[in-house]
Design a protein around this motif. Structure first.
Motif, PDB file in Angstrom:
ATOM      1  N   SER A  63      -1.271  57.373  53.417  1.00  0.00           N
ATOM      2  CA  SER A  63      -0.950  56.135  54.132  1.00  0.00           C
ATOM      3  C   SER A  63       0.509  55.775  53.967  1.00  0.00           C
ATOM      4  O   SER A  63       1.162  55.334  54.914  1.00  0.00           O
ATOM      5  N   LEU A  64       1.029  55.966  52.745  1.00  0.00           N
ATOM      6  CA  LEU A  64       2.445  55.677  52.501  1.00  0.00           C
ATOM      7  C   LEU A  64       3.338  56.582  53.332  1.00  0.00           C
ATOM      8  O   LEU A  64       4.352  56.145  53.889  1.00  0.00           O
ATOM      9  N   LYS A  65       2.974  57.851  53.403  1.00  0.00           N
ATOM     10  CA  LYS A  65       3.773  58.780  54.213  1.00  0.00           C
ATOM     11  C   LYS A  65       3.726  58.386  55.680  1.00  0.00           C
ATOM     12  O   LYS A  65       4.736  58.429  56.385  1.00  0.00           O
ATOM     13  N   TYR A  66       2.519  58.005  56.136  1.00  0.00           N
ATOM     14  CA  TYR A  66       2.386  57.592  57.538  1.00  0.00           C
ATOM     15  C   TYR A  66       3.201  56.337  57.813  1.00  0.00           C
ATOM     16  O   TYR A  66       3.951  56.268  58.785  1.00  0.00           O
ATOM     17  N   LEU A  67       3.048  55.342  56.923  1.00  0.00           N
ATOM     18  CA  LEU A  67       3.809  54.108  57.095  1.00  0.00           C
ATOM     19  C   LEU A  67       5.304  54.372  56.975  1.00  0.00           C
ATOM     20  O   LEU A  67       6.112  53.792  57.696  1.00  0.00           O
ATOM     21  N   GLY A  68       5.668  55.288  56.034  1.00  0.00           N
ATOM     22  CA  GLY A  68       7.082  55.625  55.879  1.00  0.00           C
ATOM     23  C   GLY A  68       7.657  56.245  57.129  1.00  0.00           C
ATOM     24  O   GLY A  68       8.772  55.911  57.553  1.00  0.00           O
ATOM     25  N   SER A  69       6.890  57.158  57.751  1.00  0.00           N
ATOM     26  CA  SER A  69       7.371  57.780  58.989  1.00  0.00           C
ATOM     27  C   SER A  69       7.477  56.758  60.109  1.00  0.00           C
ATOM     28  O   SER A  69       8.389  56.799  60.930  1.00  0.00           O
ATOM     29  N   TYR A 100       3.796  44.308  59.405  1.00  0.00           N
ATOM     30  CA  TYR A 100       3.935  45.750  59.225  1.00  0.00           C
ATOM     31  C   TYR A 100       4.749  46.048  57.965  1.00  0.00           C
ATOM     32  O   TYR A 100       4.406  46.905  57.149  1.00  0.00           O
ATOM     33  N   ASN A 101       5.841  45.301  57.786  1.00  0.00           N
ATOM     34  CA  ASN A 101       6.692  45.465  56.618  1.00  0.00           C
ATOM     35  C   ASN A 101       5.928  45.079  55.349  1.00  0.00           C
ATOM     36  O   ASN A 101       6.013  45.762  54.321  1.00  0.00           O
ATOM     37  N   PHE A 102       5.158  43.972  55.426  1.00  0.00           N
ATOM     38  CA  PHE A 102       4.401  43.499  54.276  1.00  0.00           C
ATOM     39  C   PHE A 102       3.327  44.511  53.863  1.00  0.00           C
ATOM     40  O   PHE A 102       3.147  44.800  52.679  1.00  0.00           O
ATOM     41  N   VAL A 103       2.603  45.048  54.830  1.00  0.00           N
ATOM     42  CA  VAL A 103       1.542  46.016  54.537  1.00  0.00           C
ATOM     43  C   VAL A 103       2.116  47.270  53.875  1.00  0.00           C
ATOM     44  O   VAL A 103       1.510  47.838  52.957  1.00  0.00           O
ATOM     45  N   SER A 104       3.282  47.697  54.326  1.00  0.00           N
ATOM     46  CA  SER A 104       3.917  48.879  53.739  1.00  0.00           C
ATOM     47  C   SER A 104       4.198  48.655  52.255  1.00  0.00           C
ATOM     48  O   SER A 104       3.899  49.510  51.407  1.00  0.00           O
ATOM     49  N   LYS A 105       4.764  47.486  51.923  1.00  0.00           N
ATOM     50  CA  LYS A 105       5.084  47.198  50.517  1.00  0.00           C
ATOM     51  C   LYS A 105       3.806  46.988  49.714  1.00  0.00           C
ATOM     52  O   LYS A 105       3.705  47.426  48.555  1.00  0.00           O
ATOM     53  N   LEU A 106       2.814  46.313  50.306  1.00  0.00           N
ATOM     54  CA  LEU A 106       1.555  46.077  49.614  1.00  0.00           C
ATOM     55  C   LEU A 106       0.831  47.381  49.305  1.00  0.00           C
ATOM     56  O   LEU A 106       0.247  47.547  48.225  1.00  0.00           O
ATOM     57  N   THR A 107       0.893  48.326  50.229  1.00  0.00           N
ATOM     58  CA  THR A 107       0.252  49.628  50.016  1.00  0.00           C
ATOM     59  C   THR A 107       0.865  50.350  48.820  1.00  0.00           C
ATOM     60  O   THR A 107       0.149  50.989  48.034  1.00  0.00           O
ATOM     61  N   LYS A 108       2.167  50.259  48.676  1.00  0.00           N
ATOM     62  CA  LYS A 108       2.836  50.897  47.531  1.00  0.00           C
ATOM     63  C   LYS A 108       2.361  50.276  46.220  1.00  0.00           C
ATOM     64  O   LYS A 108       2.063  50.982  45.245  1.00  0.00           O
ATOM     65  N   ILE A 109       2.290  48.935  46.176  1.00  0.00           N
ATOM     66  CA  ILE A 109       1.857  48.254  44.953  1.00  0.00           C
ATOM     67  C   ILE A 109       0.420  48.626  44.605  1.00  0.00           C
ATOM     68  O   ILE A 109       0.109  48.961  43.454  1.00  0.00           O
ATOM     69  N   ILE A 110      -0.464  48.589  45.607  1.00  0.00           N
ATOM     70  CA  ILE A 110      -1.860  48.930  45.374  1.00  0.00           C
ATOM     71  C   ILE A 110      -2.004  50.378  44.907  1.00  0.00           C
ATOM     72  O   ILE A 110      -2.839  50.692  44.055  1.00  0.00           O
ATOM     73  N   SER A 111      -1.186  51.262  45.454  1.00  0.00           N
ATOM     74  CA  SER A 111      -1.250  52.677  45.066  1.00  0.00           C
ATOM     75  C   SER A 111      -0.911  52.851  43.591  1.00  0.00           C
ATOM     76  O   SER A 111      -1.597  53.582  42.859  1.00  0.00           O
ATOM     77  N   PHE A 112       0.142  52.173  43.134  1.00  0.00           N
ATOM     78  CA  PHE A 112       0.521  52.276  41.721  1.00  0.00           C
ATOM     79  C   PHE A 112      -0.569  51.680  40.823  1.00  0.00           C
ATOM     80  O   PHE A 112      -0.882  52.234  39.758  1.00  0.00           O
ATOM     81  N   ILE A 113      -1.141  50.546  41.242  1.00  0.00           N
ATOM     82  CA  ILE A 113      -2.223  49.943  40.466  1.00  0.00           C
ATOM     83  C   ILE A 113      -3.425  50.885  40.410  1.00  0.00           C
ATOM     84  O   ILE A 113      -4.059  51.059  39.360  1.00  0.00           O
TER      85      ILE A 113
END
Length: 459
Positions: A55-61, A377-390
């Motif tokens: 998801s991060l890669k997709y959002l990053g692209s 869209y920007n918020f979801v991208s950052k939230l996904t990163k935080i959730i991934s680390f957690i």
């Protein structure tokens, strides 16, 4: 004495082997339940981490994609004459670019056209837009991740189209089509004229199905007899076929053979051009053969002759040919009038502030729904990163706690036995190595099993 020592060493090895086997069985639990529990924990952890990373890669692209990071500003009709100045001011002001994190501002028209549906022989409408050849987005279209097939516009007077793959699917064209057929109103009824495909790509900005030059748009918007694409401008029969020069000459000879053997068209005194003409406008080039007649024929009469020719025995061995028309373009068109401005951002953090600036400075409005969409869209991208680390931290902690509890419970259960072993002189380091080897094997098996399962599931 030496034989006795060797015998004791052999007994010690046998004891170690049996002890490992017994302890491994105890740690794995009945029916290897602990093995399966840890495998499932690792499976779900790896699957979740895999989906998070994907998801991060997709959002990053998407975040790096200029199509997504672009915001459109609708230009009111009363500001159309001044919009070029606004565009230039925003592009030339580096201070504003640094403050609001945008790269460039471009103008375009968004409009609809009707094309032939190849499966139904009718027409359907679709939405496209213009794009100047100097627009930086054009390079983005031809990046490798967009899987382009074809070429960019040759120049500002190019009348080809860049289309999405979805366009070909929706209108039932072959995936390697070199032309699409645009509907043109004529005096009696609509006719279809071939428009060359310059390129085929996966995605286009704003969900457009095609892109054209501003010149194409300015020519297409003319009405009826003044429209350069009107087939009535054509006085000769032009037959196009894909292939190399050799194919072109064989094709020409076959057309000559058809007219030489036809009594029906003998009175029209058909003259076939002595050599085929290369046509490189579509991304797949081919050759055109021109047939002239001793009098001017209406466009529909030429189309009737072409249909007979295309279905003749002489042209049967060839791929289906296409009838081309002579277009009558004019050099006059408008470059600096648009109905939309597109702002391409490097970062979406200041997009709301940019909206306020545009409104106060130029009295232009960006749709707030679009602003909220970009911010979310920007918020979801950052939230996904935080959730991934957690998630990763939780997975590691869960595995450690599970293994610790298994080992701790088992050692407390057999601590008297361990004390006895130590009393008999068994090396403490040896016992630690035995349990470490059991745990490493335990973890190794579960890792391999869970990774394989997660890989299959993720695929």
């Amino acid at each position: 004495m030496e034989d006795s020592n060797n015998k004791n060493l052999k007994i010690h090895k046998d004891f170690t082997k049996l002890f490992k086997k017994r302890e491994r069985k105890e740690l794995l639990g009945k029916l290897n339940i602990n093995l399966w529990i840890l495998s499932m924990i690792l499976f779900f952890t790896f699957s979740a981490i895999g989906f998070a990373i994907g998801s991060l890669k997709y959002l990053g692209s998407k975040m790096d994609n200029s199509f997504i990071n672009g915001v459109d500003i609708v230009v009111p009709y009363d500001k159309a004459d001044d919009i070029a100045l606004v565009k230039n001011e925003l592009n030339e002001n580096d201070t504003l670019k640094d403050k609001y994190f945008y790269k460039n501002v471009t103008g375009y028209y968004r409009y609809s056209l009707r094309f032939k549906d190849m499966s139904k022989n009718g027409t359907k409408e679709c939405i496209g837009r213009t794009m100047d050849i100097r627009n930086p987005l054009l390079s983005e279209l031809f990046s490798s991740k967009n899987h382009p097939k074809g070429k960019k516009f040759n120049d500002s007077l190019d009348v080809g189209l860049i289309v999405r793959k979805q366009f070909l699917e929706d209108f039932n064209y072959d995936k390697d089509a070199s032309f699409v057929f645009m509907s043109i109103p004529t005096d009696s009824s609509d006719m279809f004229v071939p428009i060359p495909i310059s390129a085929i790509v996966d995605e286009l900005p704003g969900s457009s199905l095609f892109i054209s030059t501003p010149y194409f748009f300015s020519q297409r918007k003319k009405f009826y007899t003044d429209n350069p694409f009107n087939p009535n401008h054509t006085k000769d029969l032009n037959c196009f076929i894909l292939g190399d020069e050799t194919t072109g000459y064989v094709f020409k000879d076959s057309i000559e053979s058809f007219f030489q053997g036809s009594l029906t068209y003998h009175v029209l005194d058909p003259f076939v051009s002595p050599q085929p003409i290369i046509i490189s406008a579509p991304y797949i080039s081919g050759y055109k053969v021109k047939i002239s007649f001793n009098k001017d024929l209406a466009a529909r009469k030429l189309s009737d002759i072409f249909e007979v020719l295309k279905n003749s025995a002489q042209l049967n061995p060839f791929p289906p040919s296409i009838q081309l028309y002579d277009y009558k373009f004019t050099p006059v068109y408008e470059y600096d009038k648009f109905d939309k401005l597109s702002v391409n951002f490097n970062d979406l953090d200041k997009i709301a502030e940019f909206k306020k600036y545009i409104n106060s400075q130029y009295d232009l409005t960006i749709d707030m729904g679009l602003i909220e969409e970009k911010e979310n869209y920007n918020f979801v991208s950052k939230l996904t990163k935080i959730i991934s680390f957690i998630l990763i931290a939780f997975g590691i902690l869960s595995i450690c706690i599970f293994i610790y509890n298994i080992l701790n419970t088992h050692l407390n259960k057999i601590k008297k036995n361990i004390g006895t072993f130590l009393a008999f002189g068994i090396d403490e380091r040896k016992l630690k190595m035995i349990y470490m080897s059991i745990l490493l094997r335990f973890i190794g098996i579960t890792l391999i099993t869970s990774i394989m399962l997660a890989s299959v599931y993720g695929y």
